[in-house]
Design a protein around this motif. Structure first.
Motif, PDB file in Angstrom:
ATOM      1  N   GLU A 276       0.824  -1.202   0.000  1.00 19.42           N
ATOM      2  CA  GLU A 276       0.000   0.000   0.000  1.00 19.42           C
ATOM      3  C   GLU A 276       0.862   1.257   0.000  1.00 19.42           C
ATOM      4  O   GLU A 276       0.573   2.236  -0.693  1.00 19.42           O
ATOM      5  CB  GLU A 276      -0.918  -0.013   1.222  1.00 19.42           C
ATOM      6  N   ASN A 279       2.361   1.618  -3.391  1.00 15.88           N
ATOM      7  CA  ASN A 279       1.322   2.021  -4.330  1.00 15.88           C
ATOM      8  C   ASN A 279       0.938   3.478  -4.128  1.00 15.88           C
ATOM      9  O   ASN A 279       0.666   4.198  -5.084  1.00 15.88           O
ATOM     10  CB  ASN A 279       0.085   1.135  -4.165  1.00 15.88           C
ATOM     11  N   GLU A 283       1.145   6.319  -6.927  1.00 15.81           N
ATOM     12  CA  GLU A 283      -0.031   7.078  -7.332  1.00 15.81           C
ATOM     13  C   GLU A 283       0.239   8.569  -7.280  1.00 15.81           C
ATOM     14  O   GLU A 283      -0.183   9.324  -8.155  1.00 15.81           O
ATOM     15  CB  GLU A 283      -1.208   6.716  -6.425  1.00 15.81           C
ATOM     16  N   GLU A 321     -11.679   3.003 -14.903  1.00 15.23           N
ATOM     17  CA  GLU A 321     -12.358   2.014 -14.060  1.00 15.23           C
ATOM     18  C   GLU A 321     -11.895   0.604 -14.385  1.00 15.23           C
ATOM     19  O   GLU A 321     -11.660  -0.211 -13.480  1.00 15.23           O
ATOM     20  CB  GLU A 321     -13.863   2.136 -14.261  1.00 15.23           C
ATOM     21  N   GLY A 324      -8.439   0.123 -13.072  1.00 11.37           N
ATOM     22  CA  GLY A 324      -8.458  -0.003 -11.623  1.00 11.37           C
ATOM     23  C   GLY A 324      -8.897  -1.385 -11.166  1.00 11.37           C
ATOM     24  O   GLY A 324      -8.304  -1.964 -10.251  1.00 11.37           O
ATOM     25  N   ASN A 325      -9.930  -1.923 -11.822  1.00 10.45           N
ATOM     26  CA  ASN A 325     -10.387  -3.273 -11.468  1.00 10.45           C
ATOM     27  C   ASN A 325      -9.325  -4.316 -11.769  1.00 10.45           C
ATOM     28  O   ASN A 325      -9.115  -5.259 -11.004  1.00 10.45           O
ATOM     29  CB  ASN A 325     -11.671  -3.604 -12.226  1.00 10.45           C
ATOM     30  N   GLU A 327      -6.044  -3.859 -11.911  1.00 11.81           N
ATOM     31  CA  GLU A 327      -4.955  -3.745 -10.937  1.00 11.81           C
ATOM     32  C   GLU A 327      -5.354  -4.355  -9.592  1.00 11.81           C
ATOM     33  O   GLU A 327      -4.547  -5.009  -8.924  1.00 11.81           O
ATOM     34  CB  GLU A 327      -4.572  -2.280 -10.756  1.00 11.81           C
ATOM     35  N   LYS A 328      -6.630  -4.162  -9.215  1.00 13.29           N
ATOM     36  CA  LYS A 328      -7.108  -4.729  -7.957  1.00 13.29           C
ATOM     37  C   LYS A 328      -7.077  -6.255  -8.001  1.00 13.29           C
ATOM     38  O   LYS A 328      -6.663  -6.903  -7.034  1.00 13.29           O
ATOM     39  CB  LYS A 328      -8.527  -4.234  -7.695  1.00 13.29           C
ATOM     40  N   GLU A 329      -7.506  -6.836  -9.143  1.00 13.95           N
ATOM     41  CA  GLU A 329      -7.471  -8.295  -9.285  1.00 13.95           C
ATOM     42  C   GLU A 329      -6.038  -8.813  -9.244  1.00 13.95           C
ATOM     43  O   GLU A 329      -5.756  -9.855  -8.625  1.00 13.95           O
ATOM     44  CB  GLU A 329      -8.141  -8.712 -10.597  1.00 13.95           C
ATOM     45  N   LYS A 331      -3.495  -7.449  -7.727  1.00 15.48           N
ATOM     46  CA  LYS A 331      -2.998  -7.350  -6.356  1.00 15.48           C
ATOM     47  C   LYS A 331      -3.529  -8.504  -5.502  1.00 15.48           C
ATOM     48  O   LYS A 331      -2.793  -9.096  -4.708  1.00 15.48           O
ATOM     49  CB  LYS A 331      -3.420  -6.015  -5.739  1.00 15.48           C
ATOM     50  N   GLU A 332      -4.841  -8.843  -5.696  1.00 17.56           N
ATOM     51  CA  GLU A 332      -5.419  -9.951  -4.937  1.00 17.56           C
ATOM     52  C   GLU A 332      -4.763 -11.275  -5.300  1.00 17.56           C
ATOM     53  O   GLU A 332      -4.504 -12.107  -4.425  1.00 17.56           O
ATOM     54  CB  GLU A 332      -6.924 -10.021  -5.194  1.00 17.56           C
TER      55      GLU A 332
END
Length: 445
Positions: A276, A279, A283, A321, A324-325, A327-329, A331-332
């Motif tokens: 975080e 990141n 950002e 969007e 962002g989704n 990148e979130k996937e 990271k998970e």
């Protein structure tokens, strides 16, 4: 009933389908099409019934519990003394294929079709009682769509694997496996070392015998352990709490004292905080760069219409969007991989600590590899005066292992045994051996 009569079938269970002497392991799930012995059906109606229940396959692939009907044996009691006068010319059966097909189209069950075949056979009463039983059994297998759902066990799964895929379990028979469990003194509370390449069948047998009490260390070659057969047992999760694994490639380093696990990653929570922070910095850099790039763009004359501006803004918002989704996937996924890697290394460290104690209560080896080097290295982790059992498909490697242990010393009550299995069939009360039988098998103790 076979395979645990008190338990009931539940959704998500591992069950075994049985038809005569044919078995198949399946998972009990709703609306899942199962194909078994040229029959397709669903297991929805089987949920809630007791294990060992026999079902009939009805139209639409639905299962219906078979009603126990008392078979009339008045006609079948008439039997001949021998079959010497029976001529197999294909004319003894009055019913034709079209007649049998018409009976099926009318919805007549297989049991009634078999009864009509018996009644329309001109040679049935002249056959011996044993030949009549074989005839009825053969016709039932062909015309009766009947299956039994049983609970998995060591005997059932070993019989299934030996009949369907014997190469995956290095041709290990259920009687040999039973002797291995007995000679290895497997019981609850033991600390066992298991080295096998039988798709996890031997491991599952040991886990079943121990009942979830004690600890098991599975030695495996390659990148990871194979537990396909172990999953068919349907063990509860607590059974796997004391199951450890250790690679064979690190045994020598563990014995020499040079074994060290790779640097364990930090706790996943700490990794998440670091990610975080990094990141957040990235950002901030990205926003500052965007501001510097947008400054000269504002000085340019605006020649684009309001509708075009709105369209470009919508497209840019969708792209942001989507990114962002994504990148979130990512990271998970990275976090999940880190957690799995951290847990695997933690388990490896625990298994190494257990092996370092060198107080195992027993050792089971059933491998496609040569048993001598495996046994000599793994015996170092077994406590004194504890049993060990080695199985091999061929006797020559076991003879070499037996000779090596005799020369080396340090073992007592060493035996090289051979198991021999023969099935018998009853013919009018007289037992006679079956035509087929398997070759002897040799475990060494």
């Amino acid at each position: 009933m076979e395979g645990g009569s008190s338990a009931r079938i539940r959704e998500g269970d591992c069950a075994v389908l049985k038809r005569d002497e044919v078995f198949k392991a399946v998972s009990v799930l709703r609306r899942r099409k199962i194909i078994f012995e040229k029959q397709w059906f669903y297991l929805d109606n089987a949920i809630g019934h007791i294990y060992g229940t026999t079902f009939e396959v009805t139209s639409g692939g639905n299962l219906q519990p078979k009603q126990e009907v008392e078979e009339t044996t008045t006609e079948t009691k008439e039997a001949g003394t021998d079959n010497r006068n029976i001529v197999d010319d294909g004319k003894s059966q009055k019913l034709t294929h079209d007649d049998i097909k018409a009976l099926k189209d009318k919805g007549i069950k297989g049991q009634e079709i078999v009864q009509q075949l018996i009644e329309n056979s001109t040679t049935f009463r002249d056959k011996t009682e044993f030949a009549q039983d074989k005839y009825i059994k053969k016709k039932k297998k062909k015309y009766e769509a009947v299956i039994t759902i049983v609970k998995p066990s060591t005997r059932i799964l070993s019989t299934m694997y030996y009949a369907r895929e014997p190469g995956k379990i290095i041709h290990l028979r259920y009687d040999t496996l039973a002797q291995m469990l007995t000679l290895g003194n497997i019981h609850a509370g033991n600390k066992m070392i298991v080295m096998e390449t039988c798709a996890g069948l031997v491991l599952g047998a040991v886990m079943e015998r121990m009942g979830g009490y004690g600890s098991i260390i599975q030695m495996y070659p390659g990148g990871g352990p194979v537990r396909a057969a172990t999953s068919c047992f349907g063990f509860p999760k607590p059974f796997f709490d004391n199951l450890h694994e250790f690679p064979l490639s690190k045994v020598q380093s563990l014995l020499s004292g040079t074994f060290t696990t790779e640097t364990l990653p930090a706790d996943p929570e700490e990794n998440a905080l670091l990610e975080e922070e990094s990141n957040g910095l990235s950002e901030e850099k990205q926003t500052s760069l965007q501001e510097t790039e947008e400054e000269p763009a504002t000085e340019a004359p605006m020649e684009i219409s309001t509708t075009e501006e709105q369209d470009t803004m919508d497209v840019n918002a969708e792209d942001v969007e989507f990114k962002g989704n994504k990148e979130k996937e990512n990271k998970e996924n990275v976090r999940e991989k880190q957690i799995k890697q951290w847990e695997r290394r933690k388990k490896l460290k625990e298994a190494a600590a257990l092996l370092r104690e060198k107080n195992a209560d027993g050792l089971i080896v059933a491998s496609k590899f040569h048993p001598t080097p495996l046994l000599l290295s793994l015996l170092e982790f077994v406590a004194p005066s504890r049993p060990f059992v080695v199985y091999c498909q061929y006797k020559e490697p076991l003879l070499e292992c037996y000779t090596k242990l005799r020369e080396r010393g340090g073992v007592i009550n060493l035996k090289l045994s051979e198991t021999w299995l023969r099935n018998y069939q009853m013919s009018t009360g007289i037992p006679c051996p079956a035509a087929e039988r398997t070759a002897p098998q040799c475990p060494v103790k």
